[in-house]
Design a protein around this motif. Structure first.
Motif, short mmCIF file in Angstrom:
data_model
loop_
_atom_site.label_atom_id
_atom_site.label_comp_id
_atom_site.label_asym_id
_atom_site.label_seq_id
_atom_site.Cartn_x
_atom_site.Cartn_y
_atom_site.Cartn_z
N UNK A 358 1.13 -1.24 -0.12
CA UNK A 358 0.07 -0.07 0.02
C UNK A 358 0.94 1.28 -0.11
N UNK A 359 2.06 1.27 0.60
CA UNK A 359 2.88 2.27 0.64
C UNK A 359 3.56 2.71 -0.87
N UNK A 360 3.84 1.52 -1.25
CA UNK A 360 4.43 1.68 -2.55
C UNK A 360 3.37 2.31 -3.67
N UNK A 361 2.20 1.84 -3.52
CA UNK A 361 1.11 2.30 -4.38
C UNK A 361 0.73 3.91 -3.85
N UNK A 362 0.47 4.14 -2.72
CA UNK A 362 0.27 5.62 -2.51
C UNK A 362 1.40 6.60 -2.82
N UNK A 363 2.53 5.99 -2.89
CA UNK A 363 3.62 7.13 -3.20
C UNK A 363 3.54 6.89 -4.85
N UNK A 364 3.24 6.19 -5.42
CA UNK A 364 2.88 6.28 -7.11
C UNK A 364 1.75 7.12 -7.59
N UNK A 365 0.82 7.16 -6.74
CA UNK A 365 -0.48 7.87 -6.91
C UNK A 365 0.10 9.30 -6.88
N UNK A 366 0.60 9.73 -5.96
CA UNK A 366 1.03 11.18 -5.59
C UNK A 366 1.94 11.52 -6.57
N UNK A 367 2.95 10.69 -6.96
CA UNK A 367 3.92 11.18 -7.76
C UNK A 367 3.31 11.36 -9.30
N UNK A 368 2.29 10.69 -9.65
CA UNK A 368 1.84 10.96 -11.18
C UNK A 368 0.66 12.12 -11.08
N UNK A 369 0.23 12.18 -9.76
CA UNK A 369 -0.84 13.42 -9.66
C UNK A 369 0.12 14.63 -9.74
N UNK A 370 1.33 14.53 -9.36
CA UNK A 370 2.23 15.69 -9.36
C UNK A 370 2.73 15.89 -10.70
N UNK A 371 2.97 14.90 -11.53
CA UNK A 371 3.36 15.18 -12.98
C UNK A 371 2.28 15.97 -13.53
N UNK A 372 0.85 15.73 -13.31
CA UNK A 372 -0.15 16.25 -13.90
C UNK A 372 -0.48 17.99 -13.57
N UNK A 373 0.29 18.27 -12.79
CA UNK A 373 0.30 19.64 -12.32
C UNK A 373 -0.64 20.13 -11.09
N UNK A 374 -1.48 19.04 -10.67
CA UNK A 374 -2.46 19.69 -9.95
C UNK A 374 -1.98 19.69 -8.18
N UNK A 375 -1.07 19.13 -8.09
CA UNK A 375 -0.21 19.15 -6.68
C UNK A 375 1.29 19.76 -7.14
N UNK A 376 2.12 20.19 -6.22
CA UNK A 376 3.39 20.57 -6.54
C UNK A 376 4.15 19.59 -7.45
N UNK A 377 4.86 20.00 -8.39
CA UNK A 377 5.65 19.04 -9.25
C UNK A 377 6.69 18.33 -8.30
N UNK A 378 6.87 18.96 -7.15
CA UNK A 378 8.01 18.30 -6.30
C UNK A 378 7.81 16.96 -5.73
#
Length: 585
Positions: A358-378
């Motif tokens: 689950x921790x692997x999955x949640x990090x990758x969700x946020x990573x791609x949400x960051x790529x989309x620009x709707x959360x900081x690209x950091x």
């Protein structure tokens, strides 16, 4: 008026952006990404690519590890005692079938669009940015809360394994804090931080650790199954301890079996995290279908055997709803209390594997949400040495540890599950939409009309099932809803042709299987308790607020700068077909 500078460069720029929010919302909320952008342009915002070093056996182990946590040791008791009786075996089979159908929908997207975003990316290329952010952010919150709950459960089961009360020996009570938040769990925090370091270091090493822990966990489960078959009695399948209670294999009838399935389905949640690893799979075309579907099938077999073992040990009316396996062995006449310690050890390993996945999955969700620009690209950055999303992993690990430090288990358990089921529902809708709609050549309204009508019919069936009093009128109305649902699907098949047929792997019997998945997920959502809906509404409101105050402006800035080559859903054109984006074998 378009603002070509950053909306966040100054207070004046930000207030100007806020005044332009309605127009920006209308422009960006329905904007869809293309498969090409998800797999190439947006991926480049992470800098370094994630290393492709996972095979189908890694995915199977991740899937098993993600699903088989401690949940099966709890939910099976209530499902058997209160809902289905010995037929809880069939409840697990039905729930497994539902999970497999949803897994098919995930697999089609993951094969043809192997990115780390999972459901967020799938919904973004079909229903647009706002819907994807709403569902994806809710799912991440579910992950964080359920991981915090699992970490605190680990402390409890570890104490059971060695015969110590975790509440009195390992947790520190601070009387000045409010009840429910006043027991400090240091062990839960340490477990989360250690796992965070591991997933930051390497996905390959995380897979090896998961394989070891999953193998140990499966050994303990097989041991429990064998003990149940050895010491149990087949007469418990049909004879309750109290003759006044309903008897037979189906003491609560067919409705009880389906009610039990809705309860135990939570034990299957976790396979969706496997789809977030698609970007790190060597051969997505063959490895992902085997990994995702294979793990669901194997887990279903294990769950059915565990349910049979439990039902043989005690009559269903003597099973402890809260601790069915430990209660069964403690209450057994042959003195098997020592097996409860073994169950504690096995459950501890199961919690560790489900936490890791689950921790692997949640990090990758946020990573791609960051790529989309709707959360900081950091959040999207991938570390050059580890090839993992270190920023997202560290941030969510610290957040999860902070929640697990204070918040008690019963508080957390009332806050999880609905987000995951809602995402499953959206992905099932998305795979139908993706197959039947191409904006450049077809209208979306026939497909959207079908999805809305079919979903409404499923909601009516679900409300009747759970709320209508028993009797012939209820049976007649349920039958009418069923016929209406089948008729809608058949009419859709007859009138609307498919515009995409995947070359490599696609959901079979389209659109019947995704439609059944939609129905089952709506039905299961009908069994979610009120606090979960309150939580979902609260977090959804917060997510909408974040989108309006930050995300829509960051996304708009990205579009103006040319970083997000997306258009409004009314205008989007995909010059590259989804099937042509997957490399040929």
């Amino acid at each position: 008026m378009d603002c070509h500078g950053s909306s966040f460069s100054s207070f004046k720029s930000y207030f100007h952006a806020l005044s332009d929010t309605p127009r920006r919302f209308l422009r960006r909320a329905g904007s869809v990404s293309t498969t090409f952008e998800e797999t190439s342009r947006l991926r480049s915002r992470s800098g370094v690519d994630m290393r492709k070093n996972l095979r189908w056996y890694d995915l199977i182990c991740f899937g098993i590890g993600g699903m088989v946590g401690a949940g099966v040791f709890v939910t099976s008791g209530t499902a058997s005692h209160d809902k289905a009786g010995p037929a809880v075996i069939l409840s697990y089979a039905i729930a497994g079938l539902s999970a497999l159908l949803s897994a098919f929908c995930y697999t089609e997207f993951a094969v043809h669009m192997p990115v780390a975003g999972g459901a967020f990316s799938y919904i973004r290329v079909t229903f647009g940015e706002f819907t994807a952010f709403l569902t994806g952010a809710n799912l991440v919150m579910d992950y964080v809360l359920s991981n915090a709950a699992a970490a605190r459960s680990f402390t409890t089961y570890l104490g059971t394994a060695i015969g110590i009360s975790a509440e009195s020996k390992w947790r520190i009570t601070i009387s000045s804090l409010p009840k429910g938040f006043n027991q400090i769990d240091i062990i839960a925090v340490l477990i989360i931080l250690i796992l965070t370091l591991i997933i930051c270091y390497s996905t390959r090493e995380s897979s090896v650790l998961n394989m070891i822990l999953t193998a140990l966990h499966i050994l303990f489960i097989v041991f429990v199954i064998m003990m149940g078959f050895w010491k149990g009695d087949t007469k418990n399948f049909t004879e309750p301890s109290d003759p006044n209670h309903p008897g037979g294999f189906f003491p609560f009838g067919a409705p009880g079996v389906f009610n039990g399935a809705s309860l135990v389905y939570v034990s299957y949640i976790g396979y969706d995290a496997v789809s977030t690893l698609a970007e790190e799979v060597k051969n997505p075309i063959t490895d992902i279908p085997i990994g995702v579907s294979g793990s669901v099938i194997l887990v279903t077999i294990l769950y059915c055997l565990m349910a049979a073992s439990m039902s043989m040990l005690l009559p269903y009316d003597l099973i402890n709803p809260e601790s069915p396996f430990t209660g069964a062995f403690v209450g057994h006449s042959n003195g098997l209390k020592w097996v409860t310690n073994v169950i504690g050890v096995g459950a501890s390993f199961g919690i560790l594997t489900s936490l890791l996945v689950a921790m692997l999955g949640q990090a990758r969700y946020i990573c791609v949400i960051g790529r989309s620009g709707v959360v900081p690209v950091w959040f999207a950055k991938v570390h050059s040495k580890t090839s993992t999303p270190v920023n997202a992993s560290a941030f969510l690990g610290i957040l999860t540890a902070a929640i697990a430090l204070f918040t008690e288990l019963h508080v957390l358990l009332n806050l999880v599950s609905i987000g995951t089921l809602f995402v499953f529902l959206m992905v099932s809708n998305a795979v139908i939409y993706r197959r039947y709609v191409s904006i450049e050549t077809t209208s979306s309204w026939p497909t959207l009309s079908f999805l809305l009508s079919f979903s409404f019919t499923c909601i009516m069936f679900t409300l009747l099932w759970w709320l209508a009093p028993p009797g012939k009128p209820k049976g007649f109305m349920l039958g009418a809803c069923s016929l209406a649902a089948v008729g809608l699907v058949q009419l859709f098949v007859y009138m609307v042709p498919q515009v995409r047929k995947p070359d490599f792997w696609g959901v079979p019997l389209m659109p019947w299987i995704p439609s059944v998945s939609i129905f089952l997920n709506v039905f299961l959502l009908g069994n979610i308790d009120k606090p979960s809906y309150v939580r979902f509404g609260f977090f959804s409101a917060v997510i909408v607020l974040v989108y309006v105050l930050y995300s829509v402006h960051a996304s708009f800035d990205g579009e103006q700068e040319g970083n997000l080559c997306q258009k409004n859903i009314e205008m989007v054109k995909e010059p590259i077909d989804i099937e042509n984006l997957t490399p040929k074998l």
